[in-house]
Design a protein around this motif. Structure first.
Motif, PDB file in Angstrom:
ATOM      1  N   GLN A  14     157.052  60.893  87.153  1.00 13.58           N
ATOM      2  CA  GLN A  14     155.882  61.666  87.539  1.00 13.58           C
ATOM      3  C   GLN A  14     155.863  63.029  86.871  1.00 13.58           C
ATOM      4  OE1 GLN A  14     155.308  61.955  91.765  1.00 13.58           O
ATOM      5  NE2 GLN A  14     153.905  63.677  91.616  1.00 13.58           N
ATOM      6  N   ASP A  15     157.018  63.690  86.805  1.00 11.52           N
ATOM      7  CA  ASP A  15     157.096  65.034  86.257  1.00 11.52           C
ATOM      8  C   ASP A  15     157.843  65.001  84.928  1.00 11.52           C
ATOM      9  OD1 ASP A  15     157.236  67.700  85.704  1.00 11.52           O
ATOM     10  OD2 ASP A  15     158.683  68.188  87.282  1.00 11.52           O
ATOM     11  N   SER A  37     150.528  70.901  77.205  1.00 14.93           N
ATOM     12  CA  SER A  37     149.886  70.833  78.518  1.00 14.93           C
ATOM     13  C   SER A  37     150.508  69.683  79.317  1.00 14.93           C
ATOM     14  CB  SER A  37     148.383  70.599  78.362  1.00 14.93           C
ATOM     15  OG  SER A  37     148.132  69.309  77.817  1.00 14.93           O
ATOM     16  N   GLY A  38     150.193  69.610  80.618  1.00 18.04           N
ATOM     17  CA  GLY A  38     150.735  68.541  81.452  1.00 18.04           C
ATOM     18  C   GLY A  38     150.360  67.164  80.942  1.00 18.04           C
ATOM     19  N   GLY A  39     149.089  66.999  80.562  1.00 15.89           N
ATOM     20  CA  GLY A  39     148.644  65.708  80.057  1.00 15.89           C
ATOM     21  C   GLY A  39     149.311  65.342  78.748  1.00 15.89           C
ATOM     22  N   PRO A  80     153.012  58.389  87.165  1.00 16.69           N
ATOM     23  CA  PRO A  80     152.957  59.285  86.006  1.00 16.69           C
ATOM     24  C   PRO A  80     151.667  60.084  85.877  1.00 16.69           C
ATOM     25  CG  PRO A  80     152.537  57.039  85.318  1.00 16.69           C
ATOM     26  CD  PRO A  80     152.920  56.976  86.767  1.00 16.69           C
ATOM     27  N   THR A  81     150.647  59.759  86.673  1.00 17.85           N
ATOM     28  CA  THR A  81     149.383  60.495  86.559  1.00 17.85           C
ATOM     29  C   THR A  81     149.057  61.310  87.798  1.00 17.85           C
ATOM     30  OG1 THR A  81     148.081  58.613  87.408  1.00 17.85           O
ATOM     31  CG2 THR A  81     148.436  58.716  85.026  1.00 17.85           C
ATOM     32  N   VAL A  86     142.105  63.762  82.749  1.00 18.46           N
ATOM     33  CA  VAL A  86     143.325  63.447  82.008  1.00 18.46           C
ATOM     34  C   VAL A  86     143.935  62.147  82.528  1.00 18.46           C
ATOM     35  CG1 VAL A  86     145.635  64.259  81.408  1.00 18.46           C
ATOM     36  CG2 VAL A  86     143.738  65.880  81.532  1.00 18.46           C
ATOM     37  N   GLN A  87     143.879  61.943  83.842  1.00 17.36           N
ATOM     38  CA  GLN A  87     144.396  60.711  84.424  1.00 17.36           C
ATOM     39  C   GLN A  87     143.691  59.499  83.844  1.00 17.36           C
ATOM     40  OE1 GLN A  87     145.447  60.153  88.787  1.00 17.36           O
ATOM     41  NE2 GLN A  87     143.527  59.021  88.735  1.00 17.36           N
TER      42      GLN A  87
END
Length: 343
Positions: free
Chosen positions: A114-115, A173-175, A198-199, A206-207
């Protein structure tokens, strides 16, 4: 998702789509604590075929992530696998030697967390992290691994991939970090991908992009996926079948269409009713499941969901139901559903 048998199935690449790639049977995982034994996973059984996407859903703390870590033999101490089988291509991973597991992790079974910041080395360029895996698992030369890394980063939508390969994780970025993790996970063309929410930390746009990317890569590579989430709306976009988990147990298994149109377990129905319902541009009434998940140290007698269930029978409070077939491909662990189906 199918009923399981104990025999070992021989593997051949040409028959991958016809055979179970992964079989989990009677998996049990516990975590000793000062207050008692946390029973994180209880008698878990399921299978995944080559090229199939299976969703594993449930509330936080139900045992989803521990299930994925168990498959790879990565349960963090003091947790331990109490029993069961995890067969990949017929090999029981729970009884495999450490060097055998090392060959499988990343190369044949990959995982996305996830992170990504907790999984990526914060002081190493992302390209080097991918290329090192290619050198270790596939025996690539350094030059070939670097070229393949650029191709992988480009394939997951990283712009200016050659230049960005030298960037550190915090510069994305996170995505984009999640795209790097996907590139890393798929670098050795594994047969099975374990995706642990993961999203969840990404915004909806982005998801959606990540889900589209995973679908495309799955279709191109014939990848099997176990997608772990608490969000049934994500599963509806990606999976072909679903495992619903509660208090460490699988309480329902079903093809995706059957789960959404004809859920059999009250917990599944509660999850579906909790999804946001937007009609005519206005927010509908928000539903929720009353109560809280049980303490995994002190699970209630009988069905673990019965304290929150509005339909509980006397038997539900005394005896934990086993999974029973309600319809083709659909099984449920519920005395109420079994009674209505006259089982």
């Amino acid at each position: 998702v199918r009923l399981l048998s104990m025999e070992t199935i021989p593997y051949s690449k040409g028959s991958l789509m016809e055979l179970d790639l992964l079989r989990v049977r009677d998996l049990a995982v516990v975590f000793p604590t000062a207050d008692g034994i946390v029973r994180a996973v209880n008698s878990l059984s399921f299978s995944i075929r080559g090229g199939e996407t299976v969703g594993l859903v449930g509330e936080s703390g139900c045992g989803k992530s521990v299930t994925a870590l168990s498959i790879l033999g990565l349960v963090p101490p003091p947790g331990r696998i109490l029993g069961g089988e995890v067969r990949f291509r017929g090999m029981d991973l729970l009884r495999a030697r450490s060097h055998e597991l090392q060959r499988i992790r990343g190369a044949k079974i990959a995982m996305i967390f996830q992170d990504p910041m907790s999984s990526l080395n914060p002081v190493m360029p992302v390209g080097k992290q991918i290329s090192e895996a290619l050198e270790a698992h596939l025996g690539f030369s350094r030059a070939r691994a670097q070229e393949r890394t650029v191709e992988l980063l480009s394939s997951v939508g990283i712009p200016d991939a050659r230049e960005r390969a030298s960037s550190l994780p915090h510069e994305f970025s996170g995505g984009m970090r999640q795209r790097v993790m996907i590139a890393m996970a798929l670098s050795c063309r594994p047969d099975l991908l374990l995706a642990d929410e993961p999203t969840t930390a990404l915004d909806m746009t982005v998801q959606a992009e990540i889900l589209d990317l995973v679908r495309d890569l799955r279709d191109e590579q014939g990848l099997a996926i176990l997608w772990i989430t608490h969000d049934l709306s994500v599963i509806a976009e990606l999976a072909e079948s679903v495992l619903v988990m509660y208090a460490g147990y699988i309480v329902e298994e079903a093809p995706i269409d059957a789960l959404f149109t004809n859920p059999q377990h009250p917990y599944t129905s509660g999850l579906l009713e909790s999804l946001p319902n937007l009609e005519n541009g206005e927010e509908g009434e928000l539903h929720y499941i009353p109560g809280s998940p049980p303490d995994p140290i002190h699970l209630p007698p009988g069905c673990p969901f019965h304290p929150r269930c509005q339909h509980a029978l006397g038997r539900c409070r005394q005896e934990n139901p086993r999974l029973q077939t309600i319809a083709p491909g659909q099984r449920v662990a519920c005395w109420v559903a079994a009674q209505e189906a006259h089982l």
